[in-house]
Design an enzyme around this catalytic site. Structure first.
Site: not given
Length: 258
Positions: A87, A237
């Site tokens: 990320s 995620h």
């Protein structure tokens, strides 16, 4: 004299640096790091600025985060390393690889693409700012206070890993909430439009995540011509935490390829 990022170093062998995501810290990768160490890597679990035990700063952008990593590697006399970034840490890793390509052996990006992401953490930042952490006496109290703003249990547990005792009877967060709240735009920023890294690159995406979409492939290839994109099953995620076995398997094959 530049400040050096805090890290935990595990194992012996080829350097492998791991960069956590937004509001995370090096501890998020503790379990996987042991597996990489068993494969013959010297794993550097790094806290990025304004996160974990690293220094706090009013300045925060990807050029600076990449420079922080360069200073860290120079400090530890590392000429070349493989990199894993998740990320926000993936954006740092991308920027670093494009700025210092000669220092990157393999680049692995976890669930983020080289594109601009509009701010989307407002509910989390809003919730963290809404609770009076200095008046909270335990992790359980903090969880109950956050629940009103952040209903997802997993997200709260992830955030509460950052809780620590600043002094007897006074809890605080390790991340620099004030600065990160004001730098939301920077988190979503892209790497430079002309930046290219020609080395071996793997993008891993979660099959339930929308951070890397099929139409991101041309943009990825533009910046990372050698990139391959693979999918981790049953993962969103936080793919390295949701399916660590498959994440380790795919990443290990890539990192060990000659």
């Amino acid at each position: 004299m530049s400040q050096i990022l805090h890290s935990k170093i595990i194992g012996e062998g080829q350097p492998l640096c791991i960069l956590h995501g937004f509001l995370g810290m090096s501890d998020n990768w503790k379990t996987l790091s042991s597996s990489y160490a068993e494969e013959g890597f010297k794993v550097h679990l790094i806290d990025q600025r304004n996160h974990g035990k690293s220094f706090h700063s009013e300045e925060f952008n990807y050029d600076l985060l990449a420079t922080d990593l360069k200073n860290y590697l120079d400090h530890h006399n590392i000429q070349s390393t493989s990199l894993i970034g998740h990320s926000m840490g993936g954006k740092t890793a991308m920027q670093f690889a494009c700025s210092y390509p000669e220092m990157v052996k393999k680049l692995l990006i976890a669930d983020i693409a080289p594109k601009f992401y509009p701010p989307h953490h407002e509910n989390i930042i809003g919730g963290l700012n809404a609770i009076s952490i200095e008046k909270i006496a335990s992790r359980k109290e903090a969880d109950l206070a956050l629940e009103k703003y952040i209903p997802d249990f997993g997200t709260r547990q992830f955030l509460l890993k950052n809780l620590y005792w600043e002094e007897k009877g006074k809890l605080g967060f390790r991340f620099n909430l004030k600065v990160l709240s004001n730098k939301m735009e920077e988190i979503g920023e892209n790497i430079g439009s002309l930046d290219v890294f020609n080395g071996d690159t793997l993008f891993l995406r979660g099959d339930k995540s929308e951070y890397i979409m099929p139409n991101d492939s041309p943009q990825i290839k533009l910046h990372f011509p050698k990139a391959t994109i693979e999918t981790i099953d049953n993962a969103g995620h936080w793919l390295h935490a949701e399916n660590p076995k498959q994440f380790f398997s795919k990443s290990s094959i890539f990192l060990n390829q000659k």
